[in-house]
Design a protein around this motif. Structure first.
Motif, mmCIF file in Angstrom:
data_model
loop_
_atom_site.group_PDB
_atom_site.id
_atom_site.type_symbol
_atom_site.label_atom_id
_atom_site.label_comp_id
_atom_site.label_asym_id
_atom_site.label_seq_id
_atom_site.Cartn_x
_atom_site.Cartn_y
_atom_site.Cartn_z
ATOM 1 N N PHE A 14 49.508 41.404 19.947
ATOM 2 C CA PHE A 14 49.259 40.014 20.520
ATOM 3 C C PHE A 14 48.318 40.010 21.620
ATOM 4 C CE2 PHE A 14 51.701 40.294 24.691
ATOM 5 C CZ PHE A 14 52.658 41.344 24.361
ATOM 6 N N ARG A 15 47.665 38.955 22.008
ATOM 7 C CA ARG A 15 46.748 39.078 23.247
ATOM 8 C C ARG A 15 47.336 38.205 24.341
ATOM 9 N NH1 ARG A 15 41.689 40.521 21.158
ATOM 10 N NH2 ARG A 15 41.285 40.242 19.367
ATOM 11 N N ALA A 16 47.292 38.820 25.571
ATOM 12 C CA ALA A 16 47.759 38.353 26.806
ATOM 13 C C ALA A 16 46.829 38.454 27.904
ATOM 14 C CB ALA A 16 48.847 39.438 27.302
ATOM 15 N N PRO A 17 46.802 37.519 28.656
ATOM 16 C CA PRO A 17 45.967 37.660 29.948
ATOM 17 C C PRO A 17 45.913 39.043 30.561
ATOM 18 C CG PRO A 17 47.190 35.725 30.072
ATOM 19 C CD PRO A 17 47.685 36.532 28.887
ATOM 20 N N ASN A 18 44.695 39.780 30.783
ATOM 21 C CA ASN A 18 44.603 40.699 31.581
ATOM 22 C C ASN A 18 45.493 41.138 32.922
ATOM 23 O OD1 ASN A 18 42.537 41.887 30.051
ATOM 24 N ND2 ASN A 18 40.962 41.158 31.200
ATOM 25 N N ARG A 19 45.608 40.062 33.637
ATOM 26 C CA ARG A 19 46.540 39.786 35.044
ATOM 27 C C ARG A 19 48.083 40.097 34.566
ATOM 28 N NH1 ARG A 19 47.885 35.389 38.946
ATOM 29 N NH2 ARG A 19 48.831 36.744 40.574
ATOM 30 N N ARG A 52 50.099 43.520 35.771
ATOM 31 C CA ARG A 52 51.511 43.263 36.355
ATOM 32 C C ARG A 52 52.506 44.141 35.643
ATOM 33 N NH1 ARG A 52 53.062 37.181 37.574
ATOM 34 N NH2 ARG A 52 54.635 38.095 38.724
ATOM 35 N N ALA A 53 52.648 44.068 34.063
ATOM 36 C CA ALA A 53 53.531 44.698 33.192
ATOM 37 C C ALA A 53 53.292 46.123 33.524
ATOM 38 C CB ALA A 53 53.380 44.386 31.923
ATOM 39 N N ASP A 54 52.052 46.686 33.426
ATOM 40 C CA ASP A 54 51.858 48.139 33.686
ATOM 41 C C ASP A 54 52.282 48.432 35.078
ATOM 42 O OD1 ASP A 54 50.995 48.328 31.408
ATOM 43 O OD2 ASP A 54 48.737 48.037 31.959
#
Length: 100
Positions: A10-15, A19-21
């Protein structure tokens, strides 16, 4: 937890991914663990959100989702209750009751 896993993309916003990273680094986990935990918690909370459960029930009544999907979203007991209600809302049942 089941050992069966399905790969998804899936595609998700970079931000959001950043934050997950960052959280994964703090927790000493990988990104997948953080995302799976977040998704699991969201789905558990959704099962207890009355407004969302009503939307899920409506989707089930309108045959947009099947019983197995319903059960996975709201749990076995709630799904069984909703299945009984759907059967009761069936036109055949309403006609039968109206004739009595």
């Amino acid at each position: 937890m089941s050992s069966d896993k399905k790969r998804v993309q899936f595609r998700a916003p970079n931000r959001l991914i950043d934050r997950a990273d960052a959280l994964a680094s703090v927790l000493g986990e990988d990104r997948t663990d953080v995302l799976v935990t977040a998704l699991r918690e969201h789905l558990q909370e959704a099962a207890h959100d009355d407004a969302l459960v009503q939307e899920i029930a409506a989707a089930y009544y309108d045959d947009e989702i099947g019983y197995d999907q319903l059960k996975s979203l709201v749990g076995a007991e709630e799904a069984a209750n909703l299945r009984v209600l759907k059967q009761q809302l069936d036109e055949g049942f309403v006609d039968e009751v109206a004739e009595q």
